[in-house]
Motif scaffolding. Structure first.
Motif, mmCIF file in Angstrom:
data_model
loop_
_atom_site.group_PDB
_atom_site.id
_atom_site.type_symbol
_atom_site.label_atom_id
_atom_site.label_comp_id
_atom_site.label_asym_id
_atom_site.label_seq_id
_atom_site.Cartn_x
_atom_site.Cartn_y
_atom_site.Cartn_z
ATOM 1 N N SER A 38 0.814 -1.213 0.000
ATOM 2 C CA SER A 38 0.000 0.000 0.000
ATOM 3 C C SER A 38 0.844 1.259 0.000
ATOM 4 N N ASP A 39 0.275 2.311 -0.588
ATOM 5 C CA ASP A 39 0.904 3.627 -0.513
ATOM 6 C C ASP A 39 0.390 4.346 0.733
ATOM 7 N N HIS A 40 0.733 5.606 0.883
ATOM 8 C CA HIS A 40 0.364 6.372 2.074
ATOM 9 C C HIS A 40 -1.148 6.563 2.206
ATOM 10 N N ASP A 41 -1.879 6.392 1.098
ATOM 11 C CA ASP A 41 -3.332 6.525 1.130
ATOM 12 C C ASP A 41 -4.050 5.188 1.257
ATOM 13 N N GLY A 42 -3.297 4.087 1.342
ATOM 14 C CA GLY A 42 -3.900 2.768 1.474
ATOM 15 C C GLY A 42 -4.219 2.086 0.158
ATOM 16 N N HIS A 43 -3.836 2.701 -0.954
ATOM 17 C CA HIS A 43 -4.089 2.093 -2.263
ATOM 18 C C HIS A 43 -2.994 1.085 -2.604
ATOM 19 N N VAL A 44 -3.361 0.019 -3.283
ATOM 20 C CA VAL A 44 -2.400 -0.975 -3.740
ATOM 21 C C VAL A 44 -1.491 -0.317 -4.779
ATOM 22 N N VAL A 45 -0.164 -0.479 -4.609
ATOM 23 C CA VAL A 45 0.803 0.259 -5.426
ATOM 24 C C VAL A 45 1.035 -0.311 -6.824
ATOM 25 N N SER A 46 0.750 -1.586 -7.006
ATOM 26 C CA SER A 46 1.079 -2.222 -8.279
ATOM 27 C C SER A 46 0.250 -3.489 -8.434
ATOM 28 N N ASP A 47 0.115 -3.953 -9.655
ATOM 29 C CA ASP A 47 -0.526 -5.248 -9.865
ATOM 30 C C ASP A 47 0.513 -6.361 -9.991
ATOM 31 N N ASP A 48 1.783 -6.013 -9.785
ATOM 32 C CA ASP A 48 2.888 -6.972 -9.856
ATOM 33 C C ASP A 48 3.118 -7.599 -8.484
ATOM 34 N N PHE A 49 3.125 -8.922 -8.416
ATOM 35 C CA PHE A 49 3.279 -9.622 -7.139
ATOM 36 C C PHE A 49 4.566 -9.232 -6.431
ATOM 37 N N ALA A 50 5.699 -9.259 -7.125
ATOM 38 C CA ALA A 50 6.988 -8.950 -6.496
ATOM 39 C C ALA A 50 7.008 -7.530 -5.937
ATOM 40 N N ALA A 51 6.438 -6.588 -6.667
ATOM 41 C CA ALA A 51 6.385 -5.201 -6.194
ATOM 42 C C ALA A 51 5.536 -5.093 -4.929
ATOM 43 N N GLN A 52 4.445 -5.843 -4.885
ATOM 44 C CA GLN A 52 3.609 -5.821 -3.691
ATOM 45 C C GLN A 52 4.331 -6.437 -2.494
ATOM 46 N N VAL A 53 5.065 -7.514 -2.716
ATOM 47 C CA VAL A 53 5.823 -8.135 -1.628
ATOM 48 C C VAL A 53 6.868 -7.155 -1.101
ATOM 49 N N ASP A 54 7.588 -6.523 -2.008
ATOM 50 C CA ASP A 54 8.611 -5.548 -1.600
ATOM 51 C C ASP A 54 8.002 -4.436 -0.755
ATOM 52 N N ARG A 55 6.894 -3.881 -1.214
ATOM 53 C CA ARG A 55 6.275 -2.771 -0.492
ATOM 54 C C ARG A 55 5.691 -3.236 0.836
ATOM 55 N N ALA A 56 5.110 -4.434 0.870
ATOM 56 C CA ALA A 56 4.550 -4.945 2.124
ATOM 57 C C ALA A 56 5.645 -5.111 3.177
ATOM 58 N N PHE A 57 6.799 -5.662 2.779
ATOM 59 C CA PHE A 57 7.894 -5.815 3.739
ATOM 60 C C PHE A 57 8.483 -4.455 4.127
ATOM 61 N N ALA A 58 8.509 -3.510 3.194
ATOM 62 C CA ALA A 58 8.957 -2.153 3.542
ATOM 63 C C ALA A 58 7.996 -1.543 4.562
#
Length: 130
Positions: A38-58
């Motif tokens: 998620s970004d600062h507004d709670g929206h999903v940042v990408s439809d790419d699985f790896a990008a979502q994993v990276d952001r979730a761990f961040a």
């Protein structure tokens, strides 16, 4: 068990979704709610699985730092993967190895059909110990 609930300013405000990011006990435990890509507004940042994993761990790291902790303090992870398969497991294993090396925390991985918001492909929650 007495506890304190909090929401770090560097993460989206989750109260509209019915939860808080952190629950810290007066003892040694800190519970981190499910973090997703998620970004600062709670929206999903990408439809790419790896990008979502990276952001979730961040985002998990942001939550931990807000409690005065870091990844080394994580005792347990819960990971949730939409349409789990070998490719997604490889991505997840790579990220966990990058963060924890040869000593990852205890983990339960659940393959799920869907998560809370449209487009979410991954979510991680954690229990950390001071």
């Amino acid at each position: 068990m007495p506890h304190t609930l909090s929401n770090p300013d560097d993460l989206h405000d989750p109260t509209g979704y019915g939860y808080s990011h952190l629950a810290a006990t007066t003892g040694d435990l800190v519970f981190v709610a499910g973090q997703y890509g998620s970004d600062h507004d709670g929206h999903v940042v990408s439809d790419d699985f790896a990008a979502q994993v990276d952001r979730a761990f961040a985002n998990l790291g942001v939550a931990l730092r807000a409690a005065g902790l870091d990844y080394r303090h994580v005792a347990r992870l819960g990971t949730y993967v939409v349409d789990h398969d070998a490719d997604r497991l490889t991505v997840l294993l790579d990220r966990i190895t990058r963060i924890w090396g040869d000593t990852p925390p205890a983990q339960t991985l659940l393959g799920v059909a869907t998560l809370a918001l449209p487009g979410m492909l991954f979510e991680v929650d954690a229990v950390a110990a001071r």
